[in-house]
Design a protein around this motif. Structure first.
Motif, PDB file in Angstrom:
ATOM      1  N   ILE A 278       0.808  -1.223   0.000  1.00  0.00           N
ATOM      2  CA  ILE A 278       0.000   0.000   0.000  1.00  0.00           C
ATOM      3  C   ILE A 278       0.845   1.278   0.000  1.00  0.00           C
ATOM      4  O   ILE A 278       1.926   1.306   0.575  1.00  0.00           O
ATOM      5  CB  ILE A 278      -0.990  -0.031   1.197  1.00  0.00           C
ATOM      6  N   LYS A 279       0.331   2.297  -0.654  1.00  0.00           N
ATOM      7  CA  LYS A 279       1.016   3.583  -0.738  1.00  0.00           C
ATOM      8  C   LYS A 279       0.818   4.362   0.555  1.00  0.00           C
ATOM      9  O   LYS A 279      -0.173   4.160   1.259  1.00  0.00           O
ATOM     10  CB  LYS A 279       0.407   4.419  -1.896  1.00  0.00           C
ATOM     11  N   PRO A 280       1.700   5.307   0.851  1.00  0.00           N
ATOM     12  CA  PRO A 280       1.456   6.219   1.979  1.00  0.00           C
ATOM     13  C   PRO A 280       0.196   7.055   1.729  1.00  0.00           C
ATOM     14  O   PRO A 280      -0.178   7.278   0.583  1.00  0.00           O
ATOM     15  CB  PRO A 280       2.693   7.136   1.980  1.00  0.00           C
ATOM     16  N   ILE A 346       6.332  -8.937  -7.344  1.00  0.00           N
ATOM     17  CA  ILE A 346       7.159  -8.538  -6.204  1.00  0.00           C
ATOM     18  C   ILE A 346       6.465  -7.436  -5.422  1.00  0.00           C
ATOM     19  O   ILE A 346       6.457  -7.419  -4.197  1.00  0.00           O
ATOM     20  CB  ILE A 346       8.539  -8.024  -6.700  1.00  0.00           C
ATOM     21  N   ASN A 347       5.857  -6.512  -6.155  1.00  0.00           N
ATOM     22  CA  ASN A 347       5.249  -5.335  -5.532  1.00  0.00           C
ATOM     23  C   ASN A 347       3.890  -5.113  -6.188  1.00  0.00           C
ATOM     24  O   ASN A 347       3.796  -4.914  -7.406  1.00  0.00           O
ATOM     25  CB  ASN A 347       6.174  -4.131  -5.749  1.00  0.00           C
ATOM     26  N   THR A 348       2.834  -5.151  -5.378  1.00  0.00           N
ATOM     27  CA  THR A 348       1.491  -5.023  -5.968  1.00  0.00           C
ATOM     28  C   THR A 348       1.222  -3.598  -6.442  1.00  0.00           C
ATOM     29  O   THR A 348       0.234  -3.349  -7.136  1.00  0.00           O
ATOM     30  CB  THR A 348       0.393  -5.430  -4.966  1.00  0.00           C
ATOM     31  N   THR A 378       5.279   5.163 -13.771  1.00  0.00           N
ATOM     32  CA  THR A 378       6.287   5.124 -12.698  1.00  0.00           C
ATOM     33  C   THR A 378       6.552   6.502 -12.076  1.00  0.00           C
ATOM     34  O   THR A 378       6.683   7.502 -12.782  1.00  0.00           O
ATOM     35  CB  THR A 378       7.651   4.602 -13.225  1.00  0.00           C
ATOM     36  N   GLY A 379       6.679   6.506 -10.759  1.00  0.00           N
ATOM     37  CA  GLY A 379       7.133   7.706 -10.076  1.00  0.00           C
ATOM     38  C   GLY A 379       8.545   8.057 -10.528  1.00  0.00           C
ATOM     39  O   GLY A 379       8.934   9.226 -10.552  1.00  0.00           O
ATOM     40  N   ALA A 380       9.303   7.041 -10.905  1.00  0.00           N
ATOM     41  CA  ALA A 380      10.691   7.257 -11.339  1.00  0.00           C
ATOM     42  C   ALA A 380      10.760   8.159 -12.573  1.00  0.00           C
ATOM     43  O   ALA A 380      11.752   8.860 -12.792  1.00  0.00           O
ATOM     44  CB  ALA A 380      11.355   5.918 -11.630  1.00  0.00           C
ATOM     45  N   CYS A 381       9.719   8.154 -13.364  1.00  0.00           N
ATOM     46  CA  CYS A 381       9.694   9.001 -14.559  1.00  0.00           C
ATOM     47  C   CYS A 381       9.697  10.468 -14.150  1.00  0.00           C
ATOM     48  O   CYS A 381      10.336  11.310 -14.776  1.00  0.00           O
ATOM     49  CB  CYS A 381       8.446   8.673 -15.383  1.00  0.00           C
ATOM     50  N   ASN A 436       7.812  -8.208 -11.564  1.00  0.00           N
ATOM     51  CA  ASN A 436       7.150  -6.961 -11.983  1.00  0.00           C
ATOM     52  C   ASN A 436       7.825  -5.703 -11.473  1.00  0.00           C
ATOM     53  O   ASN A 436       7.318  -4.602 -11.701  1.00  0.00           O
ATOM     54  CB  ASN A 436       5.656  -6.981 -11.628  1.00  0.00           C
ATOM     55  N   THR A 437       8.957  -5.837 -10.773  1.00  0.00           N
ATOM     56  CA  THR A 437       9.723  -4.627 -10.441  1.00  0.00           C
ATOM     57  C   THR A 437      11.200  -4.925 -10.625  1.00  0.00           C
ATOM     58  O   THR A 437      11.633  -6.075 -10.505  1.00  0.00           O
ATOM     59  CB  THR A 437       9.533  -4.185  -8.972  1.00  0.00           C
ATOM     60  N   GLY A 438      11.937  -3.863 -10.891  1.00  0.00           N
ATOM     61  CA  GLY A 438      13.369  -4.040 -11.125  1.00  0.00           C
ATOM     62  C   GLY A 438      14.226  -3.283 -10.139  1.00  0.00           C
ATOM     63  O   GLY A 438      15.383  -2.983 -10.418  1.00  0.00           O
TER      64      GLY A 438
HETATM   65  N1  BES Z   1       0.560   4.830 -10.725  1.00  0.00           N
HETATM   66  C1  BES Z   1       1.833   4.643 -10.132  1.00  0.00           C
HETATM   67  C2  BES Z   1       2.889   5.588 -10.689  1.00  0.00           C
HETATM   68  C3  BES Z   1       2.671   7.043 -10.364  1.00  0.00           C
HETATM   69  C4  BES Z   1       3.141   7.553  -9.175  1.00  0.00           C
HETATM   70  C5  BES Z   1       2.038   7.855 -11.258  1.00  0.00           C
HETATM   71  C6  BES Z   1       2.948   8.887  -8.894  1.00  0.00           C
HETATM   72  C7  BES Z   1       1.857   9.198 -10.971  1.00  0.00           C
HETATM   73  C8  BES Z   1       2.312   9.719  -9.800  1.00  0.00           C
HETATM   74  C9  BES Z   1       2.323   3.225 -10.399  1.00  0.00           C
HETATM   75  O1  BES Z   1       1.337   2.263 -10.418  1.00  0.00           O
HETATM   76  C10 BES Z   1       3.259   2.868  -9.285  1.00  0.00           C
HETATM   77  O2  BES Z   1       2.826   2.811  -8.174  1.00  0.00           O
HETATM   78  N2  BES Z   1       4.510   2.624  -9.617  1.00  0.00           N
HETATM   79  C11 BES Z   1       5.487   2.278  -8.647  1.00  0.00           C
HETATM   80  C12 BES Z   1       6.340   1.178  -9.214  1.00  0.00           C
HETATM   81  C13 BES Z   1       7.277   0.581  -8.209  1.00  0.00           C
HETATM   82  C14 BES Z   1       6.518  -0.162  -7.156  1.00  0.00           C
HETATM   83  C15 BES Z   1       8.215  -0.341  -8.935  1.00  0.00           C
HETATM   84  C16 BES Z   1       6.322   3.508  -8.353  1.00  0.00           C
HETATM   85  O3  BES Z   1       6.594   4.289  -9.276  1.00  0.00           O
HETATM   86  O4  BES Z   1       6.639   3.721  -7.183  1.00  0.00           O
END
Ligand code: BES
Ligand code: MN
Ligand code: ZN
Length: 501
Positions: A278-280, A346-348, A378-381, A436-438
């Motif tokens: 879960i996300k914060p 690995i990460n839902t 991705t947030g990494a983007c 599903n994650t790297g």
């Molecule tokens: N929907 C999110 C990515 C996202 C984050 C979009 C913030 C817009 C703003 C995506 O499903 C996600 O959670 N990605 C994860 C991938 C990680 C677990 C490998 C992320 O980017 O943290």
């Protein structure tokens, strides 16, 4: 709001209370229109320039009040140096003009696109289209849930004043296309802004059906949870299994022509909690826009149908939300995708690539010549490119070039990132074909590399729109706070270029 094209003298005005918007290039003298208006208004423009109160610097503006009965208000609008002008700058400048005028409480304005044209090499149609888009995009507001709609400030009329020789079918078409495109962006913005209790996968189906009702060339089909399961979409169904909200795998087929289609795949996660991973809570409410990719596909297909583009387009929206629950997918679960490849989850919270994997595989059934997917992946983007560009990935240099060309024309920036094989090690699983994650390094690239496995040998491009789909900062010239409708204009331009390169 009404947008008109008229051929008349600027000095006649367009009726009481209207504002004349006068574009001015930094470092240039007054345009012919400027001189004419200045003379009629006791030299007020020259006085303003001479007093250094306005220089024409890009996006600056000054509102002047005159004694002229039909030209009571003049907005001097800075366009920057003439040699640096682009359609996107025109779009931005008109966005600023429109919101500035609305803020004053005035409701009508007019402008001479021709004056901009003379100082540039941009065609009158492109100028007009950019102006119309800038105005409509900038004035966007979402107030469906404001019960005391006291906001009475509204622009009611915009008039483009052109010389008789420019009042052509081409210019009228530019107005219409500008309206169609901007309205589709605004529709996508609405969908992204609607909360997840309203904008469910079921509601997305209704939106798709609305398109089909309006356009006989569009057919919509939907796979329900059980059908998706039966077909073998283990990844998509795996994401959806934590939610009580029925997922919908939506296919929109626009047959403006026969032959191989272009497939447009849009991530359509109607809410992303992260699932068990879960996300914060902070900012989690923003995750209603995790269906921005799907909204962009819907918007672009709406315009394609309105323009009757002679193309075959298949839009695919794997719609679900991503919820934690007693029946949610666990970290460590292994799913079998529609392609047959197995994935260790690995990460839902890396749910987007799971949905897209099955959507891309499903797209292959249509034997597309091209697949383009858009996703807030991705947030990494956002770490890599911030809010200024989408990341562009492709297995095909020609397609990459076509998308870059559309990007330059629309001002929707893209930036290429690599898909080198060496990154693949990061998504190898000990127990399945892929994971599903790297990990943290190059998070957008490993996500894209994951998707690439499913496109096989079809020309494919992936646009990670995570950084550009939502404006949480200051209002931008034509992007107010909130959803930007990212991708609609880029896709429309790409499609139009397929018809007329
Ligand atoms: N929907 C999110 C990515 C996202 C984050 C979009 C913030 C817009 C703003 C995506 O499903 C996600 O959670 N990605 C994860 C991938 C990680 C677990 C490998 C992320 O980017 O943290
Ligand atoms: Mn996620
Ligand atoms: Zn997501």
């Amino acid at each position: 709001m009404e947008i008109k094209v008229k051929s008349q003298s600027l000095l006649k005005g367009i009726g009481p209370g209207a504002v004349l918007v006068l574009g001015h290039f930094e470092g240039d003298g007054l345009s012919a229109e400027g001189v004419q208006v200045d003379k009629a208004c006791d030299g007020i423009i020259r006085k303003t320039l001479d007093a250094n109160l306005f220089s024409g610097k890009f996006l600056t503006h000054t509102l002047l009040q005159t004694n002229h009965a039909s030209l009571p208000h003049i907005l001097l609008l800075g366009l920057g140096p003439a040699r640096e002008i682009t359609p996107n700058k025109i779009r931005q400048a008109l966005g600023i003009a429109a919101t500035t005028i609305r803020e004053t409480g005035l409701s009508r304005f007019f402008i001479a696109p021709h004056a901009v044209r003379l100082a540039t090499r941009i065609s009158i149609s492109d100028i007009v289209q950019a102006m119309v888009e800038g105005v409509l995009l900038a004035l966007y507001q979402f107030n469906l849930y404001k019960t005391d709609r006291k906001e009475t400030k509204e622009i009611k009329e915009v008039c483009l004043i052109v010389p008789p020789k420019d009042k052509t079918a081409g210019v009228e078409r530019a107005v219409l296309q500008g309206e169609q495109i901007a309205n589709a962006v605004n529709m996508a913005r609405d969908l992204c802004t609607l909360p997840a209790n309203v904008l469910t996968p079921t509601r997305l189906v209704e939106e798709a059906n609305r398109l089909a009702d309006a356009h006989p060339a569009i057919r919509v089909s939907v796979l329900e949870r059980a059908e998706a399961q039966q077909l073998g979409m283990g990844a998509f169904v795996g994401v959806a299994q934590g939610s009580n909200e029925p997922p919908k795998f939506i296919v929109i087929d626009y047959q403006g022509a026969r032959g191989k289609p272009v497939a447009l795949v849009g991530k359509s996660v109607t809410f992303d909690t992260g699932g068990i991973s879960i996300k914060p809570s902070e900012n989690m409410e923003q995750m209603k826009y995790d269906m921005s990719g799907g909204a962009a596909v819907l918007g672009a297909m709406k315009v394609a149908a309105q323009m009757q583009l002679p193309l075959h387009i298949v839009g695919i929206l794997p719609a679900t939300d991503n919820m934690p629950s007693g029946h949610a997918i666990h970290p460590g679960d292994i799913v079998t995708t529609l392609s047959g490849k197995t994935v260790e989850v690995i990460n839902t919270d890396a749910e987007g690539r799971l949905c897209l994997a099955d959507a891309i595989t499903y797209a292959l059934r249509y034997k597309p010549h091209t697949i383009i997917d858009l996703a807030t992946l991705t947030g990494a983007c956002t770490v890599a490119l911030g809010h200024q560009a989408m990341a562009l990935f492709s297995n095909d240099p020609k397609l990459e070039g076509e998308i870059q060309k559309a990007s330059e024309a629309t001002g929707e920036r893209v930036w290429p990132l690599p898909l080198w094989d060496e990154y693949f090690d990061q998504i190898k699983s000990d127990v399945a074909d892929l994971k599903n994650t790297g990990g943290r390094p190059a998070g957008s690239i490993t996500a894209a590399l994951f998707l690439k496995q499913f496109a096989k040998d079809v020309a494919w491009a992936h646009l990670d729109i995570a950084g550009v789909a939502w404006n949480s900062g200051k209002p931008q010239p034509y992007n107010p706070k909130g959803s930007t409708g990212a991708g609609v204009r880029l896709l429309v331009r790409y499609l139009m270029n397929l018809v007329k390169p």
